[in-house]
Design a protein around this motif. Structure first.
Motif, mmCIF file in Angstrom:
data_model
loop_
_atom_site.group_PDB
_atom_site.id
_atom_site.type_symbol
_atom_site.label_atom_id
_atom_site.label_comp_id
_atom_site.label_asym_id
_atom_site.label_seq_id
_atom_site.Cartn_x
_atom_site.Cartn_y
_atom_site.Cartn_z
ATOM 1 N N THR A 113 -0.518 8.731 88.560
ATOM 2 C CA THR A 113 -1.070 9.028 87.250
ATOM 3 C C THR A 113 -1.594 7.744 86.619
ATOM 4 O O THR A 113 -0.901 6.725 86.610
ATOM 5 C CB THR A 113 0.019 9.645 86.337
ATOM 6 N N ALA A 114 -2.807 7.803 86.100
ATOM 7 C CA ALA A 114 -3.404 6.625 85.474
ATOM 8 C C ALA A 114 -2.765 6.364 84.113
ATOM 9 O O ALA A 114 -2.285 7.273 83.454
ATOM 10 C CB ALA A 114 -4.903 6.843 85.306
ATOM 11 N N GLY A 115 -2.771 5.104 83.685
ATOM 12 C CA GLY A 115 -2.269 4.753 82.360
ATOM 13 C C GLY A 115 -0.823 4.321 82.374
ATOM 14 O O GLY A 115 -0.191 4.189 83.417
ATOM 15 N N LYS A 116 -0.278 4.133 81.189
ATOM 16 C CA LYS A 116 1.097 3.666 81.013
ATOM 17 C C LYS A 116 2.081 4.726 81.486
ATOM 18 O O LYS A 116 1.928 5.891 81.194
ATOM 19 C CB LYS A 116 1.323 3.377 79.528
ATOM 20 N N ASN A 117 3.098 4.280 82.234
ATOM 21 C CA ASN A 117 4.136 5.232 82.620
ATOM 22 C C ASN A 117 4.949 5.624 81.390
ATOM 23 O O ASN A 117 5.268 4.801 80.560
ATOM 24 C CB ASN A 117 5.028 4.685 83.748
#
Length: 121
Positions: free
Chosen positions: A61-65
């Motif tokens: 998943t792209a972006g901040k976890n």
């Protein structure tokens, strides 16, 4: 009353065995037998709850976890230094809500915190 308990904290990753090795060293544990680039665990053999589970996925998943580990230590600075020595990247330092912590990124970019476990933890 619920019967649910946390069994595993799962991390999607590129190389399960390598990332498991990083966290095992960071936490003073061992990678469980049978680790591969596709699947690895830390803590299962030792009976830890929760177990850290690492699974290779083709598309992270792209972006901040949105879920990350909060690790507590009496000497935050020395543990941050040790984590960086193991391959973590220092992201930022914080002191809010009665808690002091440092955010780091593991070798695959997943964020985690090392803090003093202050009043808010």
């Amino acid at each position: 009353m619920t019967q649910l308990t946390v069994g595993n904290v799962t991390v999607d990753c590129e190389n399960a065995a390598e990332l498991a090795r990083f966290y095992a060293e960071l936490l003073g544990g061992a990678v469980d037998d049978g680790a591969t680039e596709f699947f690895a665990t830390v803590g299962r053999a030792a009976g830890a709850k929760p177990v850290l589970m690492f699974i290779k996925v083709p598309d992270r998943t792209a972006g901040k976890n949105s879920i990350h580990l909060d690790l507590h230590a009496p000497d935050v600075a020395s543990e941050v230094e040790r984590a960086v020595g193991l391959g973590a990247k220092h992201v930022a330092d914080f002191a809010e809500y009665g808690v002091v912590w440092t955010t780091l990124a593991d070798p695959e970019g997943n964020l985690f915190d090392i803090g003093d476990g202050g009043e808010g933890s």
